[in-house]
Design a protein around this motif. Sequence first.
Motif, PDB file in Angstrom:
ATOM      1  N   ASP A 160       0.833  -1.203   0.000  1.00  0.00           N
ATOM      2  CA  ASP A 160       0.000   0.000   0.000  1.00  0.00           C
ATOM      3  C   ASP A 160       0.868   1.253   0.000  1.00  0.00           C
ATOM      4  N   ALA A 161       1.910   1.267   0.835  1.00  0.00           N
ATOM      5  CA  ALA A 161       2.806   2.429   0.887  1.00  0.00           C
ATOM      6  C   ALA A 161       3.561   2.607  -0.425  1.00  0.00           C
ATOM      7  N   ARG A 162       4.005   1.496  -1.027  1.00  0.00           N
ATOM      8  CA  ARG A 162       4.761   1.591  -2.276  1.00  0.00           C
ATOM      9  C   ARG A 162       3.881   2.083  -3.423  1.00  0.00           C
ATOM     10  N   LEU A 163       2.630   1.630  -3.462  1.00  0.00           N
ATOM     11  CA  LEU A 163       1.722   2.107  -4.508  1.00  0.00           C
ATOM     12  C   LEU A 163       1.490   3.605  -4.385  1.00  0.00           C
ATOM     13  N   ALA A 164       1.296   4.086  -3.146  1.00  0.00           N
ATOM     14  CA  ALA A 164       1.096   5.526  -2.951  1.00  0.00           C
ATOM     15  C   ALA A 164       2.342   6.309  -3.330  1.00  0.00           C
ATOM     16  N   ARG A 165       3.512   5.778  -3.002  1.00  0.00           N
ATOM     17  CA  ARG A 165       4.761   6.470  -3.325  1.00  0.00           C
ATOM     18  C   ARG A 165       4.971   6.534  -4.836  1.00  0.00           C
ATOM     19  N   GLU A 166       4.642   5.461  -5.532  1.00  0.00           N
ATOM     20  CA  GLU A 166       4.826   5.458  -6.982  1.00  0.00           C
ATOM     21  C   GLU A 166       3.849   6.397  -7.679  1.00  0.00           C
ATOM     22  N   CYS A 167       2.673   6.595  -7.106  1.00  0.00           N
ATOM     23  CA  CYS A 167       1.679   7.457  -7.742  1.00  0.00           C
ATOM     24  C   CYS A 167       1.884   8.920  -7.368  1.00  0.00           C
ATOM     25  N   PHE A 168       2.048   9.205  -6.069  1.00  0.00           N
ATOM     26  CA  PHE A 168       2.103  10.588  -5.598  1.00  0.00           C
ATOM     27  C   PHE A 168       3.521  11.107  -5.420  1.00  0.00           C
ATOM     28  N   GLY A 169       4.503  10.233  -5.512  1.00  0.00           N
ATOM     29  CA  GLY A 169       5.878  10.647  -5.287  1.00  0.00           C
ATOM     30  C   GLY A 169       6.311  10.322  -3.868  1.00  0.00           C
ATOM     31  N   PRO A 170       7.612  10.438  -3.586  1.00  0.00           N
ATOM     32  CA  PRO A 170       8.112  10.148  -2.236  1.00  0.00           C
ATOM     33  C   PRO A 170       7.497  11.087  -1.206  1.00  0.00           C
ATOM     34  N   SER A 171       7.295  10.567  -0.020  1.00  0.00           N
ATOM     35  CA  SER A 171       6.776  11.412   1.052  1.00  0.00           C
ATOM     36  C   SER A 171       7.846  12.392   1.505  1.00  0.00           C
ATOM     37  N   GLU A 172       7.399  13.412   2.251  1.00  0.00           N
ATOM     38  CA  GLU A 172       8.350  14.419   2.704  1.00  0.00           C
ATOM     39  C   GLU A 172       9.396  13.815   3.642  1.00  0.00           C
ATOM     40  N   ARG A 173       8.983  12.844   4.452  1.00  0.00           N
ATOM     41  CA  ARG A 173       9.940  12.208   5.344  1.00  0.00           C
ATOM     42  C   ARG A 173      11.027  11.486   4.547  1.00  0.00           C
ATOM     43  N   GLU A 174      10.619  10.794   3.486  1.00  0.00           N
ATOM     44  CA  GLU A 174      11.591  10.086   2.656  1.00  0.00           C
ATOM     45  C   GLU A 174      12.501  11.062   1.913  1.00  0.00           C
ATOM     46  N   LEU A 175      11.910  12.167   1.421  1.00  0.00           N
ATOM     47  CA  LEU A 175      12.724  13.170   0.743  1.00  0.00           C
ATOM     48  C   LEU A 175      13.735  13.798   1.707  1.00  0.00           C
ATOM     49  N   MET A 176      13.309  14.073   2.927  1.00  0.00           N
ATOM     50  CA  MET A 176      14.215  14.655   3.906  1.00  0.00           C
ATOM     51  C   MET A 176      15.341  13.683   4.263  1.00  0.00           C
ATOM     52  N   GLN A 177      14.975  12.392   4.458  1.00  0.00           N
ATOM     53  CA  GLN A 177      16.007  11.411   4.780  1.00  0.00           C
ATOM     54  C   GLN A 177      16.975  11.241   3.616  1.00  0.00           C
ATOM     55  N   GLN A 178      16.445  11.254   2.395  1.00  0.00           N
ATOM     56  CA  GLN A 178      17.316  11.154   1.223  1.00  0.00           C
ATOM     57  C   GLN A 178      18.252  12.356   1.147  1.00  0.00           C
ATOM     58  N   ARG A 179      17.719  13.533   1.475  1.00  0.00           N
ATOM     59  CA  ARG A 179      18.552  14.730   1.451  1.00  0.00           C
ATOM     60  C   ARG A 179      19.633  14.673   2.518  1.00  0.00           C
ATOM     61  N   ILE A 180      19.281  14.172   3.699  1.00  0.00           N
ATOM     62  CA  ILE A 180      20.260  14.037   4.777  1.00  0.00           C
ATOM     63  C   ILE A 180      21.360  13.070   4.365  1.00  0.00           C
TER      64      ILE A 180
END
Length: 399
Positions: free
Chosen positions: A175-195
């Motif tokens: 469910d989380a992966r489907l939402a991420r693929e449709c709406f894009g990465p969540s802000e938490r994931e983007l922040m962790q990726q940036r860190i």
Amino acid sequence: MTTQPLPTAPGTALPGSEPAATSAPALPLRAAGVLLGCLTALLGLLYFVVAGAPLGPLLLWPRTRRRAFAVLTAGARRLTALERRRRSVFFGDRFPDGPVPDQHILRYLAARTYSGLITGVVLGLLAFGAVLAGLLVASLVRGTLDWGELATQVLLGGVLLFLDVQGLLSLGALDARLARECFGPSERELMQQRIDELAASRAAVLQAVDTERRRIERDLHDGVQQRLVALAMLLGRARRGGRTPEQARSLLEQAHKESQEVLTELREVAWRVYPTALDNLGLQEALAGVSERCGIPVRTDFALAGPLPASVETAAYFVVSETVTNAAKHSAATEIQVSIRTYGPVLVVRVEDNGVGGAKPEDSGLTGLRSRVGALDGRLHVHSPYGGPTTITAELPCA
């Protein structure tokens, strides 16, 4: 070096701004989100049956296909917005704003409906197992169940419980992966990726600085220091008595020549540390100095739309300087072409030589350049097939 603002993806919060779901929601809230997901999956199935079935023939006919597809997508967007809201409220996901293509909407709703219905089936089996467990306990209290049957029932129940829990965890991840693929990465994931990117960039910069210091020390020790020792020996020989005026004059001429070479080499080392011409004359004149010091003809195409940040100018200078120096030493090239142009907010530095090629991205010099470019959120591309030519391209964001 000036500090550049950190580029962020849409919807990403920087440190110091309003936090976006910094901690995972509580388990009861997530469980409520899973149950609600089963209900929204039923809505999705109902929508595809009620709206999709009548629109099916119209989707097959070319003249009505576009209109029917728009009608089907409009309803699907409302259900998808409900799913997005469910992920935000019950799971803490904050997705970046932005349009989602119609194909992604329908694909997500179909996959989400399927996974939600499967989740409902698994939850139903779990509830059925709980009822059976209650009956088993009641039989055990009444004494109508022997120990052999109890062990068998407990073993089977434990296996089914394990499979149910694993199924729920897998479906939750889906469910989380489907939402991420449709709406894009969540802000938490983007922040962790940036860190993670900043941590890797910081480590690479520290390593590049240490490598540069070692190289400067080696240049001073093997070059300037050795020439100064030779200069001191020449002056000492000239001072000692027993020399004819001609011999003394010859030694002084050699010492004078050696001192000029020491100054030239010391100037080269200083330029490798930081070129003062960047501050005094600008990037174009500093690169002209690189061309003059190179033993290979260098043609420069310089076209900028406006002034550059100091850190970008410094990185561009070192990309050209290091690449031209490596080409002159190792490539057996007879010509080098340098292109520096801006494309929107990005400065593109391209250096090409007609040498033998074979340069590898993991070479020490290119690794240092990659770290220097990466510190500015830029990218370095190396294309150097055997036989040449070698093309090194740096993309440096200017904003």
